[in-house]
Design an enzyme around this catalytic site. Structure first.
Site, PDB file in Angstrom:
ATOM      1  N   LYS A 121     -39.261 -81.876 -31.749  1.00  0.00           N
ATOM      2  CA  LYS A 121     -40.235 -80.872 -31.343  1.00  0.00           C
ATOM      3  C   LYS A 121     -39.848 -79.447 -31.756  1.00  0.00           C
ATOM      4  O   LYS A 121     -40.127 -79.032 -32.864  1.00  0.00           O
ATOM      5  CB  LYS A 121     -40.518 -80.981 -29.842  1.00  0.00           C
ATOM      6  CG  LYS A 121     -41.114 -82.345 -29.462  1.00  0.00           C
ATOM      7  CD  LYS A 121     -41.634 -82.398 -28.067  1.00  0.00           C
ATOM      8  CE  LYS A 121     -42.099 -83.802 -27.686  1.00  0.00           C
ATOM      9  NZ  LYS A 121     -43.272 -84.271 -28.409  1.00  0.00           N
ATOM     10  N   TYR A 145     -39.662 -92.124 -21.461  1.00  0.00           N
ATOM     11  CA  TYR A 145     -40.196 -92.527 -22.760  1.00  0.00           C
ATOM     12  C   TYR A 145     -39.318 -91.947 -23.850  1.00  0.00           C
ATOM     13  O   TYR A 145     -39.051 -90.743 -23.856  1.00  0.00           O
ATOM     14  CB  TYR A 145     -41.633 -92.010 -22.904  1.00  0.00           C
ATOM     15  CG  TYR A 145     -42.289 -92.335 -24.214  1.00  0.00           C
ATOM     16  CD1 TYR A 145     -42.706 -93.629 -24.508  1.00  0.00           C
ATOM     17  CD2 TYR A 145     -42.521 -91.333 -25.168  1.00  0.00           C
ATOM     18  CE1 TYR A 145     -43.325 -93.920 -25.713  1.00  0.00           C
ATOM     19  CE2 TYR A 145     -43.145 -91.624 -26.371  1.00  0.00           C
ATOM     20  CZ  TYR A 145     -43.543 -92.914 -26.642  1.00  0.00           C
ATOM     21  OH  TYR A 145     -44.160 -93.204 -27.837  1.00  0.00           O
ATOM     22  N   ASP A 193     -31.790 -87.649 -23.982  1.00  0.00           N
ATOM     23  CA  ASP A 193     -32.947 -87.479 -24.864  1.00  0.00           C
ATOM     24  C   ASP A 193     -33.539 -86.105 -24.552  1.00  0.00           C
ATOM     25  O   ASP A 193     -34.282 -85.931 -23.590  1.00  0.00           O
ATOM     26  CB  ASP A 193     -33.958 -88.590 -24.606  1.00  0.00           C
ATOM     27  CG  ASP A 193     -35.200 -88.458 -25.470  1.00  0.00           C
ATOM     28  OD1 ASP A 193     -35.340 -87.439 -26.172  1.00  0.00           O
ATOM     29  OD2 ASP A 193     -36.055 -89.373 -25.437  1.00  0.00           O
TER      30      ASP A 193
END
Length: 433
Positions: A269, A146, A241
């Site tokens: 994050k 994702y 990623d």
């Protein structure tokens, strides 16, 4: 014990009138585990506190950013110190330069970096830059990985998309889908087949080097290096990623841990210290394609926001100066994982646990989980029961089998023991029934 959630239930009922599904991100709705979501009011250290006054040991940590625990004094001080200078300028600041320099010093593959506001924005931008740089249209992604909710990525996506049972979202055009090629994770031969079938058409291969969005899945021996070699040979931009893994698995992320350098990296994050921040960076010649240095356009009014930069700088500086953080995280996560294995052995269970550093997942399946198909053999109904039993024992887990858990430095030995006691009781109870 029995926790009451009356206020959360009232808030969820109100929210459904004004917010789609009552939540601002789908996995929060508890659809994958049943029941209704809890509304949080505060957090400190290892704990979350909901609107009904219940306390939970937090194993999500805002889906990863709170690596130092909630409301860490170093980050809070940085934000307080920045506040009097105003919340936003829409103009360059010294802190953006310092942040870029710090990221570059910590991640050797990143020679230039552009700040954005979320992980999704980072991955969308990285793909556009890779296409602009190579002059090619197609990308390869992996089933169950994702990369946020950009159109290109909602093809065989993981995480929330899987939780909702709609891995191919309505609203994604056939044209976008045609330019997105998918392969099973950990399958180099499948990648080679896609490249051979689309000669000189693949701009980028993007992946989570350690997957966190079909539960935690570990790269097979040689998989990351094999992708690196393929991309070098074919002139394809390799994008890691590292929104989840960046600065979490090591100072330099998964690429440091596995010794494989991508051409581009996306971050999020932890680089915000809990504030909404993302970034993408990579080789100088690729990043020089980004406007205003080059022709590939990307912009953002709040990119490099001074408050977010201050929080992120504080988090990264602390991690950079305290390498012992990673040793502590490894030790405490090992204790959680090994203790869970002992609990299962005691109960005669043989479920799969995957772990890398301070990330781990318990899969309710007895077969190894190495890709999306094997992750989907998990017993979702049993996971849902386990989730609620843990919740009743004051342990807050990710409300989906297809998510990973994140450990913070606020988890002590005693708290790990508390988790393991709850784990044994929960597993025992769901199997007794």
């Amino acid at each position: 014990m029995s926790l009451t959630h009356t206020t959360s239930q009232e808030l969820f009922a109100r929210a459904q009138d004004s917010i789609p599904g009552g939540v601002n991100s789908p996995v929060r709705a508890f659809k994958a585990v049943g029941g209704q979501p809890l509304f949080m009011k505060a957090a400190k250290g290892a704990y979350l506190f909901d609107e009904d006054g219940n306390q939970y040991l937090d194993l999500i940590n805002s889906w990863g950013p709170m690596i130092l625990g909630h409301a860490h004094e170093v980050i809070e001080k940085a934000v307080r110190d920045a506040l009097p200078g105003s919340l936003s300028f829409g103009a360059p600041t010294r802190r953006e330069v310092e942040m870029a320099e710090l990221i570059i010093s910590m991640i050797p593959s990143v020679e230039k970096v552009r700040m954005v506001n979320s992980g999704t924005e980072a991955t969308m931008s990285a793909i556009r830059v890779a296409r602009g740089y190579t002059g090619r249209d197609k990308i390869i992604k992996f089933e169950g990985c994702y990369h946020g909710h950009g159109d290109s990525f909602l093809i065989a996506a993981g995480s929330g998309a899987v939780t909702l049972g709609v891995p191919d979202s309505p609203g994604v055009t056939k044209g976008v889908a045609n330019d997105t090629l998918t392969a099973p994770y950990n399958d180099l031969a499948a990648v080679q087949t896609l490249i051979d079938a689309n000669p000189a058409q693949v701009a980028a291969i993007i992946l989570e080097p350690v997957v966190g969005n079909m539960g935690l899945v570990v790269p097979a021996q040689g998989f990351l290096q094999g992708l690196r070699d393929l991309c070098t040979k074919e002139g394809i931009v390799l994008i890691f990623d590292e929104v989840m893994t960046g600065f979490r698995l090591a100072r330099g992320g998964a690429q440091e841990l596995y010794g494989v350098q991508p051409d581009m990296t996306t971050l999020g994050k932890i680089i915000g210290g809990g504030m909404p921040v993302g970034a993408y960076g990579g080789k100088r010649e690729i990043m020089n394609a980004v406007a205003p240095a080059g022709p590939v356009y990307q912009a953002g009014t709040l990119s490099g926001n001074p408050i977010a930069m201050s929080a992120g700088m504080a988090a990264l500086t602390y991690l950079n100066e305290h390498p012992e953080v990673y040793r502590h995280l490894q030790t405490i996560t090992d204790k959680l994982v090994n203790g869970t294995k002992q609990n299962m052995q005691q109960l005669g269970l043989n479920y799969t646990i995957n772990q890398v550093g301070s990330m781990f997942s318990l899969f309710f399946t007895e077969q190894p989980v190495t890709d999306f198909d094997s992750a989907k053999t998990s017993d979702l109904g049993r996971f849902g029961k386990y989730f609620h039993e843990m919740l009743q024992r004051g342990i807050y887990l990710a409300p989906s089998q297809y998510e990973t858990l994140f450990v913070s430095t606020a988890i002590t030995d005693d708290l790990a023991d508390q988790y393991l006691k709850a784990n044994l009781e929960a597993l025992q109870l769901i199997h007794a029934s």
